[in-house]
Design an enzyme around this catalytic site. Structure first.
Site: not given
Ligand code: ZN
Length: 262
Positions: A71, A216
Site C-alpha cells: 500500500d 507498505h
Molecule cells: Zn494506505
C-alpha cells in the site's frame, strides 16, 4: 439497498418491536443502541468485518497460494527494491497505489504493470478523513484514483480504502461503482520501527494458504519503507522453501467470485 442499510433497518425494526412488546424502557433502548453502535464501529474499524458491505479478506484456503499486497506507493526509494526482489524470485504481487503518487512517479507504476503485477486503487490522495465524506465526495475521490491507475493499465475497481476503514457511505459507493473492496487477512505491521527480520518472522509465523498480506511500499508522510523491501526478500525466500506461491489478487481469487463477503 446495501448491507449497511439493511443493518440499520433491521435494528430499527427490532427496537420498534421491543417498544411495542415491552413499552419504551430507557434501559432496553440504550442497550439496543449501544449494541448497534458497537456493530457499526466493528464494521468501520476491523478490516475483516463484513457488517457494512461485502469485502474480500482472503482467497481459497485449499490452494498453496498467497497474495502479498503493498500500500501507499509507488515510492522511488522503496518500490524498485521490492520489484527487484519479486523479479529475482519470479513472484507476483499487488500494489494498492495512491493516485497522487502514481502521477508523481508514472514510470514506476508502468514498471509494476510491465512486470506482471497488479496495479490497484488506494484512492487519489489517501485522505485520512475519507470515511467522513458523503457518497458524492467519496465517489469523486475513488473515481479519480481509479482513472489514474486505469490510465496505466491498472484495475480501478480493485479498491482498498485508506487505513482499511469502511463506512455506510462506502457501502453505497462500492455498490454503485462495482468496487472489489479488498482488505487483508494478515497485517505485517511494517509501518513502525520493526526490523526487516522481525517483520518477516512475524508474517512467516502466521501465514497460511489463501492469506492476503498487508505491507507498505510508501507512506503518505514520506516515510521510507526500506525495512519492508528487505523483509520482502526474506519472505519470498522462505515462502519458496515452504511451497507457498505469491500471486496477484486476480490470480489468488480466480474462480472464487470476487465479491463474497467472506
Ligand atoms: Zn494506505
Amino acid at each position: 439497498m446495501t448491507r449497511a442499510d439493511g443493518l440499520g433497518l433491521g435494528f430499527g425494526a427490532l427496537l420498534l418491536a421491543l417498544v411495542w412488546l415491552f413499552g419504551p424502557s430507557p434501559g432496553a433502548l440504550s442497550a439496543g443502541l449501544l449494541l448497534l453502535c458497537l456493530i457499526v464501529a466493528d464494521g468501520v474499524a476491523r478490516p475483516q468485518s463484513p457488517w457494512l458491505l461485502p469485502i474480500i479478506t482472503h482467497g481459497p484456503r485449499h490452494r498453496p497460494r498467497v497474495a502479498l499486497t503493498f500500500d501507499d506507493g509507488p515510492d522511488p526509494r522503496v518500490t524498485p527494491l521490492i520489484l527487484d526482489a519479486l523479479a529475482v524470485s519470479g513472484a507476483k504481487a499487488t500494489f494498492f497505489c495512491i493516485g497522487a503518487h502514481v502521477e508523481a512517479h508514472p514510470a514506476l507504476a508502468r514498471r509494476i504493470v510491465a512486470e506482471g503485477h497488479e496495479l490497484a486503487n488506494h484512492s487519489a490522495a489517501h485522505p485520512r478523513t475519507l470515511n467522513l465524506y458523503g457518497p458524492r465526495r467519496m465517489t469523486a475521490e475513488i473515481q479519480r484514483g481509479a482513472r489514474i491507475v486505469e490510465a496505466l493499465g491498472g484495475d480501478g475497481r480493485r479498491y482498498r480504502p485508506p487505513m482499511g476503514l469502511k463506512s455506510p457511505p462506502l457501502a453505497r459507493v462500492a455498490q454503485a461503482l462495482g468496487l472489489k473492496v479488498t482488505l487483508w487477512s494478515l497485517h505485517a505491521h511494517d509501518t513502525g520501527s520493526a526490523s526487516a527480520a522481525l517483520i518477516a518472522t512475524r508474517v512467516l509465523a502466521r501465514i497460511k494458504p489463501g492469506d492476503i498480506v498487508l505491507l507498505h511500499d510508501g507512506g503518505d508522510r514520506g516515510a521510507s519503507r526500506a525495512e519492508t523491501a528487505q523483509a520482502t526478500s526474506l519472505l519470498l525466500r522462505e515462502l519458496a522453501r515452504v511451497g507457498l506461491e505469491p500471486v496477484t489478487l486476480g490470480v489468488l481469487l480466480e474462480g472464487e467470485g470476487e465479491i463474497s463477503g467472506r
